[in-house]
Scaffold this active site. Structure first.
Site, PDB file in Angstrom:
ATOM      1  N   ASP A  74       0.801  -1.157  -0.042  1.00 42.44           N
ATOM      2  CA  ASP A  74       0.003   0.177  -0.008  1.00 42.44           C
ATOM      3  C   ASP A  74       1.018   1.361   0.154  1.00 42.44           C
ATOM      4  OD1 ASP A  74       0.984  -0.124   2.417  1.00 42.44           O
ATOM      5  OD2 ASP A  74      -0.731  -0.022   3.540  1.00 42.44           O
ATOM      6  N   GLY A  75       2.198   1.408   0.058  1.00 41.63           N
ATOM      7  CA  GLY A  75       3.068   2.263  -0.009  1.00 41.63           C
ATOM      8  C   GLY A  75       3.570   2.814   1.228  1.00 41.63           C
ATOM      9  N   GLU A  76       3.197   2.106   2.425  1.00 42.84           N
ATOM     10  CA  GLU A  76       3.650   2.319   3.706  1.00 42.84           C
ATOM     11  C   GLU A  76       5.220   1.869   3.798  1.00 42.84           C
ATOM     12  OE1 GLU A  76       1.611   0.401   6.611  1.00 42.84           O
ATOM     13  OE2 GLU A  76      -0.241   2.000   6.628  1.00 42.84           O
ATOM     14  N   ASP A 131      21.733  27.238 -12.533  1.00 43.48           N
ATOM     15  CA  ASP A 131      20.401  27.238 -11.755  1.00 43.48           C
ATOM     16  C   ASP A 131      20.757  26.267 -10.758  1.00 43.48           C
ATOM     17  OD1 ASP A 131      17.896  28.108 -11.157  1.00 43.48           O
ATOM     18  OD2 ASP A 131      16.991  27.547 -12.938  1.00 43.48           O
ATOM     19  N   ARG A 151      11.107  25.396  -2.381  1.00 41.60           N
ATOM     20  CA  ARG A 151      10.687  26.341  -3.281  1.00 41.60           C
ATOM     21  C   ARG A 151       9.507  26.908  -2.845  1.00 41.60           C
ATOM     22  NH1 ARG A 151      11.343  23.370  -9.122  1.00 41.60           N
ATOM     23  NH2 ARG A 151      10.987  21.524  -7.805  1.00 41.60           N
ATOM     24  N   GLN A 152       8.590  26.240  -2.186  1.00 37.37           N
ATOM     25  CA  GLN A 152       7.272  26.325  -1.505  1.00 37.37           C
ATOM     26  C   GLN A 152       7.457  27.293  -0.205  1.00 37.37           C
ATOM     27  OE1 GLN A 152       4.262  23.418  -1.406  1.00 37.37           O
ATOM     28  NE2 GLN A 152       5.485  22.209  -2.956  1.00 37.37           N
ATOM     29  N   SER A 169      14.314  20.914 -12.745  1.00 32.02           N
ATOM     30  CA  SER A 169      13.103  20.276 -12.487  1.00 32.02           C
ATOM     31  C   SER A 169      12.456  19.663 -13.910  1.00 32.02           C
ATOM     32  CB  SER A 169      11.960  20.733 -11.715  1.00 32.02           C
ATOM     33  OG  SER A 169      11.172  19.959 -11.385  1.00 32.02           O
ATOM     34  N   LYS A 211      12.416  35.907 -16.018  1.00 33.94           N
ATOM     35  CA  LYS A 211      11.316  34.848 -15.837  1.00 33.94           C
ATOM     36  C   LYS A 211      10.113  35.044 -15.013  1.00 33.94           C
ATOM     37  CE  LYS A 211      11.957  30.863 -13.564  1.00 33.94           C
ATOM     38  NZ  LYS A 211      12.483  29.567 -13.089  1.00 33.94           N
TER      39      LYS A 211
HETATM   40  C1  R5P Z   1      13.124  28.293  -9.556  1.00 34.49           C
HETATM   41  O1  R5P Z   1      13.168  29.623  -9.260  1.00 34.49           O
HETATM   42  C2  R5P Z   1      14.346  27.359  -9.334  1.00 34.49           C
HETATM   43  O2  R5P Z   1      15.628  28.377  -9.132  1.00 34.49           O
HETATM   44  C3  R5P Z   1      14.525  26.777 -10.880  1.00 34.49           C
HETATM   45  O3  R5P Z   1      14.851  27.865 -12.077  1.00 34.49           O
HETATM   46  C4  R5P Z   1      13.295  25.977 -11.094  1.00 34.49           C
HETATM   47  O4  R5P Z   1      12.738  25.418 -10.151  1.00 34.49           O
HETATM   48  C5  R5P Z   1      13.507  25.094 -12.202  1.00 34.49           C
HETATM   49  O5  R5P Z   1      12.543  24.173 -12.764  1.00 34.49           O
HETATM   50  P1  R5P Z   1      12.148  23.755 -14.062  1.00 34.49           P
HETATM   51  O6  R5P Z   1      13.277  23.100 -14.631  1.00 34.49           O
HETATM   52  O7  R5P Z   1      10.698  23.261 -13.854  1.00 34.49           O
HETATM   53  O8  R5P Z   1      11.725  25.156 -14.784  1.00 34.49           O
END
Ligand code: R5P
Length: 297
Positions: A35-37, A218, A93-94, A222, A190
């Site tokens: 179940d993922g536990e 960077d 990031r959050q 992600s 950005k």
């Molecule tokens: C955001 O401000 C971070 O510094 C990266 O630029 C960001 O997390 C990169 O995410 P992604 O590859 O999804 O654009």
């Protein structure tokens, strides 16, 4: 001195750190149920200092729970100094309530580490200082920049390089990076739509980068969207060669495939296992551990 330390980790980085510190390595017994536990077991340890080492890459929440459970068990064993060494600290990031009603996840994560008995947290290139500030326990951020730039200086013959951040938020990082390479930096602009997560980048910027080597840097890659957008803008200005450098190569979804289509050379650390990893995070951590003096006496 360091054989008084126990490293608890099931990762290559943990193994290397244990070897470099001449410390006792304990691999937690991790069982994963249908179940993922997760279920964690570690043998009774009698040591003053233990270090639990795990980057929080996907499956992030599973790794997070496992690391918290491991720390909790160390706490139950009465170990005095419990270090959480989390090279990639997910959720950083959050760090704000961007939209009404959102939980500040980075603060919640800091509270979780504290609640299980962590006494010191060590991470690498945390996304924001704000995220680090939520820790009420000792929390240390180590910069990978000197190590990444050292790798570049020793292995790449750069021609008139210039460092680029895909966003203003990363401009200090790009400046520090450029300083180590004795050059200059600039930032692209950005914007992120907080509802859809979509990003856009100002492509009207005037750039004088023809025939220069460009290093797009960077903290995290992600989805790859930020790098790809930055690359597209940079490419129209006819640079000589483009390098993409990051600390944490998350490379989610199709990122790897999409990034491989670019005419670039990638350099990252191994904070998250990936094929572009050229800089070993365990060296960065052990060097810093020596500096911050391990309390194992
Ligand atoms: C955001 O401000 C971070 O510094 C990266 O630029 C960001 O997390 C990169 O995410 P992604 O590859 O999804 O654009």
């Amino acid at each position: 001195m360091h054989n008084e330390i126990s490293i608890i980790s099931d990762t290559d980085i943990g193994e290397r750190i244990a070897t470099e510190l001449n410390a006792n390595l304990i691999k937690p017994n991790i069982r994963l149920f249908e179940d993922g536990e997760s279920k964690i077991a570690i043998p009774k340890i009698q040591t003053k200092t233990c270090m639990v080492i795990q980057s929080l890459y996907p499956p992030i929440d599973r790794h997070l729970v496992q690391v918290l459970m491991t720390i909790k068990k160390c706490n139950e064993y009465g170990i005095k100094d419990i270090y959480a060494i989390i090279p990639y600290l997910a959720y950083s990031r959050q760090d704000k309530e961007f939209l009404d009603g959102e939980l500040i996840s980075a603060k919640f994560i800091a509270e979780l580490f504290e609640s299980v008995g962590t006494t010191k947290l060590i991470t690498i290139d945390i996304h924001s200082k704000l995220a680090l500030s939520y820790f009420r326990i000792d929390a240390i951020n180590i910069s990978a920049i000197p190590f990444l730039t050292e790798f570049i200086s020793s292995n790449i013959n750069l021609h008139n390089p210039i460092v680029v951040s895909p966003d203003i938020g990363g401009s200090k990082r790009a400046e520090d990076f450029a300083k180590c390479l004795n050059t200059i930096s600039f930032s692209l602009k950005k914007k992120r739509d907080r509802n859809t997560g979509k990003i856009s980048m100002d492509d009207t910027i005037e750039l004088n980068i023809k025939d220069r080597d460009i290093l797009i840097i960077d903290d995290i890659i992600s989805t790859g969207n930020s790098i790809i957008k930055a690359y597209d803008i940079i490419k129209t200005h006819k640079p000589r060669k483009v390098y993409v450098v990051c600390t944490h190569a998350l490379l989610t979804g199709e990122a790897l495939k999409r990034l491989k289509e670019l005419d670039v050379e990638f350099i990252s650390t191994n904070s998250i296992p990936n094929e572009f990893a050229k800089v070993d995070i365990s060296t960065i951590i052990t060097k810093s551990l020596h500096r911050i003096k391990i309390q194992d006496t």
